[in-house]
Design a protein around this motif. Structure first.
Motif, PDB file in Angstrom:
ATOM      1  N   UNK A   1       0.842  -1.207   0.000  1.00  0.00           N
ATOM      2  CA  UNK A   1       0.000   0.000   0.000  1.00  0.00           C
ATOM      3  C   UNK A   1       0.870   1.247   0.000  1.00  0.00           C
ATOM      4  N   UNK A   2       1.889   1.253   0.838  1.00  0.00           N
ATOM      5  CA  UNK A   2       2.801   2.394   0.912  1.00  0.00           C
ATOM      6  C   UNK A   2       3.531   2.600  -0.408  1.00  0.00           C
ATOM      7  N   UNK A   3       4.012   1.530  -1.021  1.00  0.00           N
ATOM      8  CA  UNK A   3       4.752   1.633  -2.280  1.00  0.00           C
ATOM      9  C   UNK A   3       3.888   2.200  -3.399  1.00  0.00           C
ATOM     10  N   UNK A   4       2.611   1.858  -3.368  1.00  0.00           N
ATOM     11  CA  UNK A   4       1.695   2.344  -4.414  1.00  0.00           C
ATOM     12  C   UNK A   4       1.613   3.866  -4.402  1.00  0.00           C
ATOM     13  N   UNK A   5       1.746   4.471  -3.231  1.00  0.00           N
ATOM     14  CA  UNK A   5       1.766   5.925  -3.141  1.00  0.00           C
ATOM     15  C   UNK A   5       3.147   6.502  -3.381  1.00  0.00           C
ATOM     16  N   UNK A   6       4.176   5.809  -2.878  1.00  0.00           N
ATOM     17  CA  UNK A   6       5.542   6.324  -2.942  1.00  0.00           C
ATOM     18  C   UNK A   6       6.034   6.507  -4.370  1.00  0.00           C
ATOM     19  N   UNK A   7       5.598   5.649  -5.296  1.00  0.00           N
ATOM     20  CA  UNK A   7       6.112   5.717  -6.671  1.00  0.00           C
ATOM     21  C   UNK A   7       5.726   7.018  -7.382  1.00  0.00           C
ATOM     22  N   UNK A   8       4.779   7.769  -6.809  1.00  0.00           N
ATOM     23  CA  UNK A   8       4.393   9.052  -7.393  1.00  0.00           C
ATOM     24  C   UNK A   8       5.261  10.194  -6.867  1.00  0.00           C
ATOM     25  N   UNK A   9       6.156   9.899  -5.920  1.00  0.00           N
ATOM     26  CA  UNK A   9       6.994  10.931  -5.316  1.00  0.00           C
ATOM     27  C   UNK A   9       8.473  10.748  -5.622  1.00  0.00           C
ATOM     28  N   UNK A  10       8.890   9.544  -5.970  1.00  0.00           N
ATOM     29  CA  UNK A  10      10.267   9.276  -6.336  1.00  0.00           C
ATOM     30  C   UNK A  10      10.322   8.021  -7.209  1.00  0.00           C
ATOM     31  N   UNK A  11      11.284   8.006  -8.111  1.00  0.00           N
ATOM     32  CA  UNK A  11      11.480   6.822  -8.946  1.00  0.00           C
ATOM     33  C   UNK A  11      12.604   5.936  -8.414  1.00  0.00           C
ATOM     34  N   UNK A  12      13.311   6.418  -7.403  1.00  0.00           N
ATOM     35  CA  UNK A  12      14.412   5.661  -6.797  1.00  0.00           C
ATOM     36  C   UNK A  12      13.906   4.903  -5.576  1.00  0.00           C
ATOM     37  N   UNK A  13      13.334   3.741  -5.795  1.00  0.00           N
ATOM     38  CA  UNK A  13      12.738   2.943  -4.730  1.00  0.00           C
ATOM     39  C   UNK A  13      13.331   1.542  -4.746  1.00  0.00           C
ATOM     40  N   UNK A  14      13.710   1.055  -3.578  1.00  0.00           N
ATOM     41  CA  UNK A  14      14.070  -0.356  -3.435  1.00  0.00           C
ATOM     42  C   UNK A  14      13.210  -0.942  -2.324  1.00  0.00           C
ATOM     43  N   UNK A  15      12.397  -1.928  -2.668  1.00  0.00           N
ATOM     44  CA  UNK A  15      11.579  -2.632  -1.685  1.00  0.00           C
ATOM     45  C   UNK A  15      12.290  -3.924  -1.309  1.00  0.00           C
ATOM     46  N   UNK A  16      12.653  -4.049  -0.042  1.00  0.00           N
ATOM     47  CA  UNK A  16      13.270  -5.266   0.481  1.00  0.00           C
ATOM     48  C   UNK A  16      12.172  -6.050   1.197  1.00  0.00           C
ATOM     49  N   UNK A  17      11.931  -7.283   0.739  1.00  0.00           N
ATOM     50  CA  UNK A  17      10.716  -7.992   1.130  1.00  0.00           C
ATOM     51  C   UNK A  17      11.032  -9.312   1.834  1.00  0.00           C
ATOM     52  N   UNK A  18      10.313  -9.579   2.906  1.00  0.00           N
ATOM     53  CA  UNK A  18      10.459 -10.833   3.627  1.00  0.00           C
ATOM     54  C   UNK A  18      10.045 -12.028   2.776  1.00  0.00           C
ATOM     55  N   UNK A  19      10.679 -13.178   3.030  1.00  0.00           N
ATOM     56  CA  UNK A  19      10.299 -14.415   2.341  1.00  0.00           C
ATOM     57  C   UNK A  19       9.997 -15.501   3.370  1.00  0.00           C
ATOM     58  N   UNK A  20       9.448 -15.079   4.515  1.00  0.00           N
ATOM     59  CA  UNK A  20       9.107 -16.033   5.583  1.00  0.00           C
ATOM     60  C   UNK A  20       7.674 -16.546   5.464  1.00  0.00           C
ATOM     61  N   UNK A  21       6.909 -16.012   4.504  1.00  0.00           N
ATOM     62  CA  UNK A  21       5.503 -16.385   4.340  1.00  0.00           C
ATOM     63  C   UNK A  21       5.367 -17.873   4.009  1.00  0.00           C
ATOM     64  N   UNK A  22       4.462 -18.558   4.709  1.00  0.00           N
ATOM     65  CA  UNK A  22       4.243 -19.978   4.407  1.00  0.00           C
ATOM     66  C   UNK A  22       2.763 -20.350   4.388  1.00  0.00           C
TER      67      UNK A  22
ATOM     68  N   UNK B   1       4.287  -1.271  -7.643  1.00  0.00           N
ATOM     69  CA  UNK B   1       5.226  -0.404  -8.358  1.00  0.00           C
ATOM     70  C   UNK B   1       5.087  -0.494  -9.870  1.00  0.00           C
ATOM     71  N   UNK B   2       4.177  -1.334 -10.346  1.00  0.00           N
ATOM     72  CA  UNK B   2       4.052  -1.589 -11.783  1.00  0.00           C
ATOM     73  C   UNK B   2       3.415  -0.422 -12.525  1.00  0.00           C
ATOM     74  N   UNK B   3       3.768  -0.346 -13.792  1.00  0.00           N
ATOM     75  CA  UNK B   3       3.145   0.615 -14.711  1.00  0.00           C
ATOM     76  C   UNK B   3       2.496  -0.186 -15.837  1.00  0.00           C
ATOM     77  N   UNK B   4       1.348  -0.770 -15.505  1.00  0.00           N
ATOM     78  CA  UNK B   4       0.633  -1.619 -16.451  1.00  0.00           C
ATOM     79  C   UNK B   4      -0.813  -1.164 -16.562  1.00  0.00           C
ATOM     80  N   UNK B   5      -1.462  -1.647 -17.603  1.00  0.00           N
ATOM     81  CA  UNK B   5      -2.847  -1.284 -17.836  1.00  0.00           C
ATOM     82  C   UNK B   5      -3.726  -1.837 -16.695  1.00  0.00           C
ATOM     83  N   UNK B   6      -4.803  -1.131 -16.334  1.00  0.00           N
ATOM     84  CA  UNK B   6      -5.685  -1.594 -15.257  1.00  0.00           C
ATOM     85  C   UNK B   6      -6.194  -3.012 -15.452  1.00  0.00           C
ATOM     86  N   UNK B   7      -6.483  -3.392 -16.704  1.00  0.00           N
ATOM     87  CA  UNK B   7      -6.984  -4.740 -16.960  1.00  0.00           C
ATOM     88  C   UNK B   7      -5.951  -5.793 -16.573  1.00  0.00           C
TER      89      UNK B   7
END
Length: 370
Positions: free
Chosen positions: A58-79, A105-111
């Motif tokens: 949710x945060x990243x979806x807003x952040x991409x409109x304020x800067x293009x220099x974003x690195x999301x570091x994501x957990x992989x503990x989900x099971x 962070x994607x720039x794709x068509x809504x569909x």
């Protein structure tokens, strides 16, 4: 048998993936040509976001409109859920949180965005997300999860980049205050409720997990480091338990910011206030790594609060004593109205938080001349 059907379902989409890849590659090349004409500073401050789960995306979806220099570091503990099924059947890292960040962070068509979010409703793939299958197919095609994420990033022409914190297969274990241990991210909240015992600490199995080199490099080059928002014990802290991540954060001269949750999470952070969240991060990292805490100070409307209260959640708010304690720890509290309510569902106002974060990064950059 289920795994066989899933593999068949995944490989059946490869033709679509390749065609999409070729299409998006052309778009990406055009984007690179355009960006190559711009000075790097025009792209905005370099923001590293550490976390996982819905809060991060949710945060990243807003952040991409304020800067293009974003690195999301994501957990992989989900099971749990569809990610857990693919992890078990295909022996791959869980794709769910990675997928959500890529789509944010994607720039794709809504569909196409809707297609990626689609979940099958019947058959062997029931409950499985198409986006998960997409990433699973890329993983199978290239035989490497890091490359799969990179290729999917190209296809979706994402703003910034998404990195799994590690490529190693890990399990999250919680030690409860009653002495019992619970293994598995997805069942920790359930067991906390069932055993009526809160979380004492969490740790990874194995404990000596190595991060991606790019994770450490991105932290070193950050203009600001954001931890959260997201589930404290199951999305945020697991990243900080990966070897070298906390050391890299400590070495960085960038401001370190924790975005506090708006509501407590039943079975995980019952009755926690903002200071409790910070203290848990300190406990698991062995020292305070934070410079700022961004916390919500907007009181929920009564009818919305009651919906969450019925599920056992309460608001996470600051008071004078907490602020004094945070100050003594060297942590500055930033209080803002951070709530966005849609269809009776509470989430962070991503645009407002992003503006606060970017302003903070730019102020620090100007003050230090970085």
């Amino acid at each position: 048998m289920t795994s066989v059907f899933i593999v068949i379902g995944v490989t059946g989409w490869i033709a679509l993936i390749i065609s999409l890849f070729l299409y998006r590659k052309v778009i990406k090349q055009k984007s690179r040509l355009f960006n190559g004409m711009r000075h790097e500073d025009d792209l905005g401050p370099n923001v590293v976001v550490i976390g996982g789960g819905t809060g991060q995306s949710v945060f990243l979806r807003g952040l991409k409109h304020y800067t293009q220099n974003i690195t999301a570091i994501v957990t992989v503990a989900d099971d749990g859920g569809g990610s857990g099924v693919l992890r078990e059947d295909l022996g791959m890292l869980p794709p769910g949180d990675i997928r959500n960040c890529l789509l944010a962070l994607a720039n794709i068509e809504p569909t196409m965005d809707e297609v990626m979010k689609y979940r099958f409703t019947e058959g062997a793939l029931k409950g499985q997300s198409f986006g998960n299958l997409f990433l699973a197919a890329m993983n199978g095609l290239y035989g490497n999860f890091e490359v799969a994420v990179y290729k999917m990033s190209e296809i979706f022409a994402i703003t910034g980049r998404v990195l799994p914190v590690t490529l190693e297969d890990i399990k999250l274990i919680a030690q409860l205050k009653n002495g019992n241990k619970v293994k598995g991210e997805s069942i920790i909240p359930k067991e906390v409720k069932s055993q009526q015992s809160t979380i004492e600490r969490v740790y990874l199995d194995p404990v000596d997990v190595k991060p991606l080199d790019e994770v450490i490099n991105s932290i070193a080059n950050a203009d600001i480091i954001i931890i959260g928002p997201g589930s404290l014990y199951t999305s945020i802290i697991p990243n900080l338990l990966v070897e070298g991540v906390v050391d890299a954060i400590k070495k960085s001269k960038a401001p370190k910011v924790y975005i506090s949750n708006i509501m407590t999470q039943p079975g995980e952070t019952d009755n926690y206030n903002v200071l409790d969240h910070v203290n848990s991060i300190v406990k698991h990292t062995k020292e305070n790594i934070l410079d700022y805490v961004i916390a919500n100070n907007e009181v929920l409307p009564k009818d919305i609060f009651e919906i969450y209260q019925n599920d056992g959640a309460t608001q996470v708010l600051l008071d004078k004593d907490q602020k004094e304690c945070l100050k003594s720890m060297g942590v500055k509290a930033i209080e803002e109205n951070l709530i966005e309510i849609k269809n009776n569902y509470i989430r962070h106002d991503a645009n407002h938080i992003s503006s606060v974060v970017v302003d903070l990064a730019l102020r620090h950059k100007n003050d230090t001349g970085k």
